[in-house]
Every structure is written in structure tokens, then in C-alpha cells.
Write a protein that holds these residues in place. Structure first.
Motif, PDB file in Angstrom:
ATOM      1  N   ASN A  79      -8.167  -0.642  -4.876  1.00  0.00           N
ATOM      2  CA  ASN A  79      -9.349  -0.549  -4.027  1.00  0.00           C
ATOM      3  C   ASN A  79      -9.566   0.885  -3.570  1.00  0.00           C
ATOM      4  O   ASN A  79     -10.678   1.414  -3.628  1.00  0.00           O
ATOM      5  CB  ASN A  79      -9.171  -1.483  -2.816  1.00  0.00           C
ATOM      6  N   ARG A  80      -8.494   1.512  -3.110  1.00  0.00           N
ATOM      7  CA  ARG A  80      -8.612   2.883  -2.600  1.00  0.00           C
ATOM      8  C   ARG A  80      -8.944   3.865  -3.725  1.00  0.00           C
ATOM      9  O   ARG A  80      -9.776   4.753  -3.574  1.00  0.00           O
ATOM     10  CB  ARG A  80      -7.300   3.291  -1.926  1.00  0.00           C
ATOM     11  N   LEU A  91      -4.580  -3.781  -3.825  1.00  0.00           N
ATOM     12  CA  LEU A  91      -4.891  -3.007  -2.633  1.00  0.00           C
ATOM     13  C   LEU A  91      -5.026  -1.526  -2.949  1.00  0.00           C
ATOM     14  O   LEU A  91      -5.932  -0.851  -2.458  1.00  0.00           O
ATOM     15  CB  LEU A  91      -3.828  -3.232  -1.561  1.00  0.00           C
ATOM     16  N   THR A 118      -4.662   2.261   5.948  1.00  0.00           N
ATOM     17  CA  THR A 118      -4.473   1.081   5.093  1.00  0.00           C
ATOM     18  C   THR A 118      -5.806   0.380   4.835  1.00  0.00           C
ATOM     19  O   THR A 118      -6.032  -0.751   5.231  1.00  0.00           O
ATOM     20  CB  THR A 118      -3.440   0.099   5.681  1.00  0.00           C
ATOM     21  N   LEU A 119      -6.686   1.080   4.190  1.00  0.00           N
ATOM     22  CA  LEU A 119      -7.968   0.633   3.626  1.00  0.00           C
ATOM     23  C   LEU A 119      -9.139   0.621   4.592  1.00  0.00           C
ATOM     24  O   LEU A 119     -10.277   0.784   4.174  1.00  0.00           O
ATOM     25  CB  LEU A 119      -7.846  -0.778   2.997  1.00  0.00           C
ATOM     26  N   LEU A 165       0.845  -1.197   0.000  1.00  0.00           N
ATOM     27  CA  LEU A 165       0.000   0.000   0.000  1.00  0.00           C
ATOM     28  C   LEU A 165       0.878   1.244   0.000  1.00  0.00           C
ATOM     29  O   LEU A 165       1.753   1.398   0.852  1.00  0.00           O
ATOM     30  CB  LEU A 165      -0.900   0.005   1.232  1.00  0.00           C
TER      31      LEU A 165
END
Length: 632
Positions: A603-604, A600, A335-336, A191
Motif C-alpha cells: 500500500n505504501r 500493508l 503506519t499508513l 509494516l
């Protein structure tokens, strides 16, 4: 009402005058640094920015958020950005050098990144904020996502400069203890915005982030059993058994006296520590009716100092290392996900621990040969919110607000001469560019190939045994996976933590699941066999070894292909131990030609962004990548 986010603030209106109050860990110099932080210099900012920019380009390319093209020059790539140059005609061009690696990854040389704009020539680019804004259309970012990304990126860079300010050499780090080493780690390797911590102020980060490397006392609270539920493993089945180990008799009596002074019955309350930031920002505002009613009562600290770890919500007891580690909810987006503690999973923590321990204790291979350490979540207090917990449609962050999990301390299980470090530490490089893993190999006296063979032999067999024999996986990423070393820094065995959040089982039942209690079956997440292997691929191979392999090639002289051959050899060696499980090896196949690409950062940027949702987000899937473990 005093501010409990400041450990220096005595809470005299919330406790008897004779009760102990936490002392300030900060000197006058430290207080001045809050307003003029010494780490924020131009040189450190540019150095940290250059590293982070290279990481952004490499990870975005890996996830195909961007698609650089080869220029024709050796290992040189370019990317056209959609933001027009000042002349309004040409488009800026990013150029960089990168080595391609396993799983289709990109290892970008930070010093090679240049930007060409307008009619000028290429100039070095070290500012990731410039890249993010210039590439915002290339990255397909909406305005809201872009705004939050800029914040997370800037805060992450600030944390990186703080890390650089107190950085140690690889040789010095090798002598640092397990708990203290966590404060020198640089965060999630995959990330790119790994220290955004939305919700923290700069002062909060200086007090409570792991890179602050500051132990501090935690206040406690008492919560009425109409809101709070306790669960513990055998031996800690009652809360009194836990408190007898965790709290001094005088402390327990002082807590009971505070309750009795309010006309409350201590037998109807459970005690738990609370993160000072969480108390001030979440509990006081959102549980105000419960505090007014006396169902939540503030208590003084127990006097022990605790050190935040990389997960930011987990604290090791530095005053009494034999006491449990505590994991506390922290409503900070990092972190998400929001770093809370889901109520139902907190209640189930000890039951999951008991089942996982039973599998280990009943298996001679895991118990006697691997001697795997499973750091159990042995007790928990879950606190419901009187309103939010009954509303399934509200954002999940509001159902993870208050509670505590007590985890076994690692020191309890280390033999004389053994020491432990998280797997993430092996990816660390010091300010001189020397890899921490290179220092450990040097100290061991072994050749790099032999040392890596020991590493894989320590890590893989217990993880594979749980997968193949029990259809069960941990999430063995760099923070959850702990390597235990002998007195010569040779890896000898594995320790694993974080069960209730990161244990998953096969959706296709195996006979060994018959021993699983119903309360464990209801709480553990299930995945199809073909996807269950992704927890080892994504957590360990992609999430750690994808970075460790090129590091070993650069600094230890072990070609990346040889690295993966050693990993594959250990998997095949384990399978040869139990040929009767051949169907399981095919069912949970780690050696397929390709695997799904979990993403990952995508996703953000594109999937969940920063929107609220009733369930926690999961990694995005985008296409497939070649599997370096496939025999071809």
C-alpha cells in the motif's frame, strides 16, 4: 505564545498565575542528550539496520513486491537488483538464507544477507538504506515515494537504536507492568516502516514516542458547545458525570474560574485534554479564529502524569491508574494513516461501546465462560473544525483534528493475581535473542504445547463467538488484543480495545443485528461475509501468529505444523459447542484452502504512497496465499 509541545514551558500568559503548571521531566543530562543522543552509535545502528533489512526483504518477498529465486543451496535465495554496478555491466545480486513459513511467509536470517557488486565477491549487507536505493527500480518506486521512504526508514532505525539502548532481558521484561511494557515493544511486526512518525521532530520523538518511556502532564482546553459535542454511555451520559470521575473538584473549579475571568459561561463549554504536539502544530495554527473568538480556551494541566502507548496517541494515567485512558488525535503520519480522530466516529464511540457491551452481557458464554473484557470507549468529545468538516473533498487528515475519547482502564477488570500484556509482547525477543514467550512458558511450569493450548483457548472462543453468533469482528491485532494471565503466567482470558475504529459487521445481515441502534448501524463499516473473516486472518493469524509460530518452533520446540494444528483444533472445538450454527461456520469460513493476501507495505510503496486523499487508505490485496488452517 509559549510552546505547548514542551511540557517544561509554563503557560503563564494563558492562565492565572496561581494555576499549576507542568514541571519538566528532563534533567540537564536529558537536555544534553537531545543534541548528542547516546543511543546513536555505529554498533547499534548496524545491529538495528541488519534486523530491519532482514525484515524488509522478508516482508517485501511475502507481499511479492520482490520475487527472490532459489539458488539451489538449502534455504538460500537471491535477487537481482536493477541498479547497475560500478562497472556498468553486471547487476548487483542480493543473497540471503530464509525459512519459508505459513501463508507463504519468509523468515530471513539477518546475518546471511550479502550483496555482490561488480567483479567483487559477496560482502555482508547491513544497511537497509543501501538496499532501498540500489533496488529502487526493482521496487518500482517513483521519486516522491522514494524520498519519503528514506525519511521513514531512517527515523524508524533511529527509534530502534533508542529501544536497543535501554533494552531489558526477557526475564526482566516479565516483571514489567502492562503500561510500562508498551515502551519496550518494537512496533508493528508486518509494516517495515513502523516508527516513521512524519511530523515529529527528533525532540518530539524523545518526548512523546512510547520508547521514550516518559510520563508527562497533558494540558486541557475548554471548547464551546457550538463546536464540541459530548457523548457518553449510561452512567456517563452527561459531561459533568465524566468530569466528576476524571478531575478533582479544585481542578474543575479552576477551569471554571478561567472561563468566568474571560466573561464566559462554563456551562457552555466542554473540557478535554489535548496532546501538546497537536496543540502547537495543529490547533493553534488551524483553530486560530476559534481561539481568538474564545470558543477554544487553553487550560492548565489536571496534574496527572500520562504515559504514551504503542498507538502513540493513547495515554494511560500513571498517577491514578483507576482513571480512564485517553485517546487523542495526533496529526502524524505513521503506519499508513494520519493518527487523528474522525469527528463522526468519535461522536459514535460510546454508542458502539454500549451495543458491543450489550451483546457480551446478554451472552452467558461470553459473559460467564470466556469472561471477556471489552474495554469500552465510554465517553467522547468531538470538536468540529468550522471550515474543514463541511468539505468532503479535502484530505481526511483535516477532518480528524481535535477531540478526545475516554476508554475504561484495564486495571478495573483484573482479578487478584491476574496481570495483562498486549499480544504483541509475545513476539518480542531480547538483545540476547531470547523470546519473551519462552520466558513466560518457563515461568508457567507447563509444557510449550499445553501453554499454547491455553493461549488459543483464551483468545479464540470470544472472537469466534462474536463472528459466528453476531456477524461482528474486532481487529484483533497485537496492539488491540490483550492477554490476561494468572499468577503463574498462564493465559486465562482475553481483553479487547479500540471499538469505533476497528469493529466491522457483516454486510449480509444476521438476525442478531436487529438490536443494533441506528446510530451504530450508520457508523460501523460493513464487509461481505467472505471478507469479514479477513479481520481475524489478517489481524491475528497473519499479523501475529505468522511470527509467533516460527518463534515457538525455534525456541520452544513446537513444530510450526503443530502450532497451526492447535489453532485449528480450537476453532473446531468452538464450532462443536453450537452445531446449530453450522450455516454460520460455512458463511464465515476460516478454513478455506486459500485466502486473499492482504498487503500493508505494498500500500505504501505502490497504492497510496504519501498522497493526500479524502478517505483513509486500506490494505492492498494481491493474489492469494495457502491457508495453514485448511485440513489439508
Amino acid at each position: 505564545m509559549p510552546n505547548l509541545s514542551d511540557p517544561a514551558t509554563p503557560r503563564t500568559d494563558l492562565m492565572p498565575q496561581a494555576s499549576p503548571t507542568p514541571q519538566s521531566p528532563r534533567t540537564a543530562h536529558d537536555r544534553a542528550a537531545l543534541y548528542d543522543p547516546p543511543e546513536l552509535t555505529r554498533e547499534r545502528w548496524e545491529e538495528a539496520g541488519q534486523r530491519l533489512l532482514a525484515k524488509i526483504v522478508g516482508e517485501f518477498a511475502y507481499e511479492e513486491i520482490i520475487r527472490p529465486t532459489a539458488t539451489g543451496a538449502a534455504e538460500t535465495y537471491s535477487l537481482l537488483l536493477d541498479e547497475p554496478s560500478a562497472d556498468g555491466e553486471t547487476r548487483p545480486r542480493l543473497t540471503f538464507r530464509a525459512r519459508r513459513g505459513s501463508y507463504g511467509s519468509w523468515r530471513v536470517d539477518p546475518a546471511s544477507v550479502t550483496l555482490t557488486e561488480g567483479t567483487g565477491g559477496p560482502r555482508p549487507l547491513t544497511d537497509p538504506l543501501h538496499f532501498l536505493t540500489a533496488a529502487r527500480r526493482t521496487l518500482d518506486l517513483d521519486g516522491a515515494t522514494l524520498g519519503h521512504l528514506i525519511r521513514e526508514l531512517t527515523v524508524t532505525l533511529s527509534a530502534d537504536t533508542r529501544l536497543d539502548h535501554g533494552a531489558l532481558t526477557a526475564e526482566e521484561l516479565a516483571d514489567v507492568g502492562y503500561a510500562e511494557l508498551e515502551g519496550h515493544q518494537t512496533g508493528h511486526p508486518w509494516l517495515v516502516l513502523n516508527k516513521g512518525r512524519i511530523g515529529f521532530s527528533a525532540t518530539d520523538a524523545r518526548h512523546w514516542a512510547p520508547e521514550a518511556r516518559t510520563s508527562a502532564p497533558l494540558p486541557w482546553i475548554a471548547v464551546h458547545t457550538s463546536l464540541a459535542t459530548y457523548r457518553g454511555v449510561p452512567g456517563l451520559s452527561s459531561a459533568d458525570e465524566l468530569y466528576a470521575r476524571e478531575l478533582e473538584p479544585a481542578t474543575r473549579e479552576s477551569y471554571a474560574a478561567i472561563l468566568r475571568a474571560r466573561g464566559l459561561d462554563p456551562r457552555e463549554y466542554l473540557y478535554l485534554p489535548v496532546h501538546p504536539w497537536q496543540w502547537d502544530d495543529i490547533v493553534l495554527p488551524l483553530f486560530a479564529p476559534s481561539i481568538a473568538a474564545g470558543t477554544i480556551v487553553p487550560l492548565p494541566t489536571d496534574g496527572d502524569l500520562r504515559l504514551p502507548q504503542q498507538s502513540i496517541r493513547t495515554f494511560l494515567n500513571t498517577t491514578r491508574p483507576d482513571r480512564h485512558t485517553v485517546k487523542l488525535p495526533l496529526s502524524v503520519l505513521n503506519t499508513l494513516v494520519w493518527r487523528g480522530l474522525p469527528t463522526e466516529r468519535t461522536v459514535a464511540a460510546s454508542a458502539v461501546t454500549s451495543w458491543v457491551h450489550a451483546l457480551r452481557d446478554g451472552d452467558p458464554f461470553l459473559r460467564d465462560e470466556c469472561r471477556v473484557i471489552l474495554l469500552g470507549e465510554v465517553a467522547a468529545v468531538a470538536v468540529e473544525h468550522p471550515v474543514y468538516d463541511s468539505l468532503p473533498e479535502v484530505p481526511y487528515q483535516y477532518k480528524e483534528l481535535l477531540g478526545a475519547i475516554w476508554r475504561e482502564p484495564l486495571t478495573r477488570y483484573l482479578a487478584p493475581g491476574e496481570r495483562a500484556r498486549t499480544l504483541a509482547a509475545l513476539l518480542h525477543t531480547d538483545p540476547q535473542g531470547r523470546a519473551f514467550v519462552a520466558e513466560l512458558v518457563r515461568r508457567s511450569g507447563l509444557t510449550p504445547t499445553v501453554w499454547l493450548t491455553h493461549l488459543f483457548a483464551a483468545l479464540l472462543p470470544p472472537l469466534l463467538q462474536f463472528l459466528y453468533r453476531y456477524g461482528t469482528v474486532f481487529s484483533p491485532h497485537g496492539e488491540n488484543t490483550i492477554v490476561v494471565f494468572d499468577d503463574k503466567d498462564v493465559p486465562v482470558r482475553l481483553a479487547v480495545k479500540d471499538f469505533v475504529d476497528d469493529v466491522n459487521v457483516s454486510a449480509e445481515p444476521v438476525p442478531e443485528h436487529a438490536s443494533m441502534p441506528d446510530d451504530v448501524r450508520e457508523i460501523l463499516l460493513t464487509e461481505p461475509p467472505a471478507f469479514l473473516t479477513q479481520f481475524i486472518h489478517a489481524g491475528l493469524f497473519v499479523g501475529v501468529f505468522r511470527y509467533l509460530a516460527p518463534l515457538c518452533e525455534e525456541q520452544l520446540g513446537v513444530p510450526e505444523a503443530d502450532f497451526w494444528s492447535l489453532v485449528r483444533a480450537e476453532i473446531l472445538r468452538h464450532q462443536a459447542r453450537a452445531p446449530e450454527l453450522k450455516e454460520r461456520y460455512e458463511m464465515f469460513d476460516l478454513l478455506t484452502p486459500r485466502i486473499e493476501r492482504l498487503c500493508l507495505n505494498r500500500n505504501r510503496l505502490h497504492l497510496d504512497g504519501y498522497r493526500d486523499r479524502p478517505q483513509r487508505p486500506h490494505a492492498a490485496v494481491h493474489g492469494t496465499v495457502p491457508n495453514p488452517l485448511h485440513p489439508s
